[in-house]
Design an enzyme around this catalytic site. Sequence first.
Site, mmCIF file in Angstrom:
data_model
loop_
_atom_site.group_PDB
_atom_site.id
_atom_site.type_symbol
_atom_site.label_atom_id
_atom_site.label_comp_id
_atom_site.label_asym_id
_atom_site.label_seq_id
_atom_site.Cartn_x
_atom_site.Cartn_y
_atom_site.Cartn_z
ATOM 1 N N CYS A 166 0.844 -1.200 0.000
ATOM 2 C CA CYS A 166 0.000 0.000 0.000
ATOM 3 C C CYS A 166 0.886 1.260 0.000
ATOM 4 O O CYS A 166 1.593 1.502 -0.963
ATOM 5 C CB CYS A 166 -0.982 -0.030 1.162
ATOM 6 N N ASP A 222 -9.419 -3.517 -6.681
ATOM 7 C CA ASP A 222 -8.968 -2.512 -5.722
ATOM 8 C C ASP A 222 -9.721 -1.215 -5.990
ATOM 9 O O ASP A 222 -9.564 -0.603 -7.048
ATOM 10 C CB ASP A 222 -7.460 -2.305 -5.885
ATOM 11 N N HIS A 255 -7.905 -4.613 -2.614
ATOM 12 C CA HIS A 255 -6.722 -4.030 -1.994
ATOM 13 C C HIS A 255 -6.296 -4.898 -0.804
ATOM 14 O O HIS A 255 -7.104 -5.601 -0.200
ATOM 15 C CB HIS A 255 -7.063 -2.618 -1.505
#
Length: 286
Positions: A166, A222, A255
Amino acid sequence: MLKEEIDSLAPGRDFNRRGFVQTAVGSGFAAAVLPVTAQTLVTDTTGLEAGTVTIPVGDFKMPAYRAQPAGGKNLPVILVASEIFGVHEHIADVCRRLAKQGYLAIAPELFVRHGDAGAYTDIPKLISEVVSKASDAQVHGDLDATVAWAAANGGDTARLGITGFCWGGRASWSYAAHNSKLAAAVAWYGPVARNYFAGDQTVIERAARIKAPVLALYGAADSGIPVETLTRLEAALKAAGNTKCEFVVYPDTPHAFHADYRPSYRKAAAEDGWARCLAWFKKHGV
């Protein structure tokens, strides 16, 4: 606010006995991610030297979590860049997994100047008060200092890699643009078309400066990183002459699919990505 982080922390699974708030670098889990899920992986320290170290960055003393084979010398080095939650138990476990493969793996606390990322329960507040204050210039300097520390403590920094998740995935891309001596990088679902610190360039904008081979691991579902932005980055890299990067986009995958302590975890994609990650570093001499 980062929608993908909110979505990946949706409730719906059980506490387990490791669901405690972090009290030291690499111990416990950040408050924002509790409760952790029952599938959380735990890597032991058998055969390893592992724990907190202190890295000098000028006059500042930066804490970090380091794991390496016990007694190892001239070890290849992998920097591990955390998510927005800082260096909590999951990031420490990633370091231990890498150490089991023969690496000196080290995760510096890149937010520590600005606050305790692990103590926040409100993600938008965490981003505005802590994460958004960590500029690329600061992060690159901290990572450079981490490389210097590794070189003085058993690491062979001629075999240097970086991986991150991330926020740390984006940091992996940006550090590849910063450090021309980096052998390889693996970026897990890091945003490429937006920033955290005002005024920094996006990954796409600095694509021409990325010379290292980067393996990019992303989820097609995502909500915060459109596949279209990855296509734009890939085109920018190729236009700049970098044909060594590889993009892997997992269908129907959200994600944070590698984060085994969160509901977003997807075992098949995570295991495939991890195998690709290790193979990528070996392929490129790390």
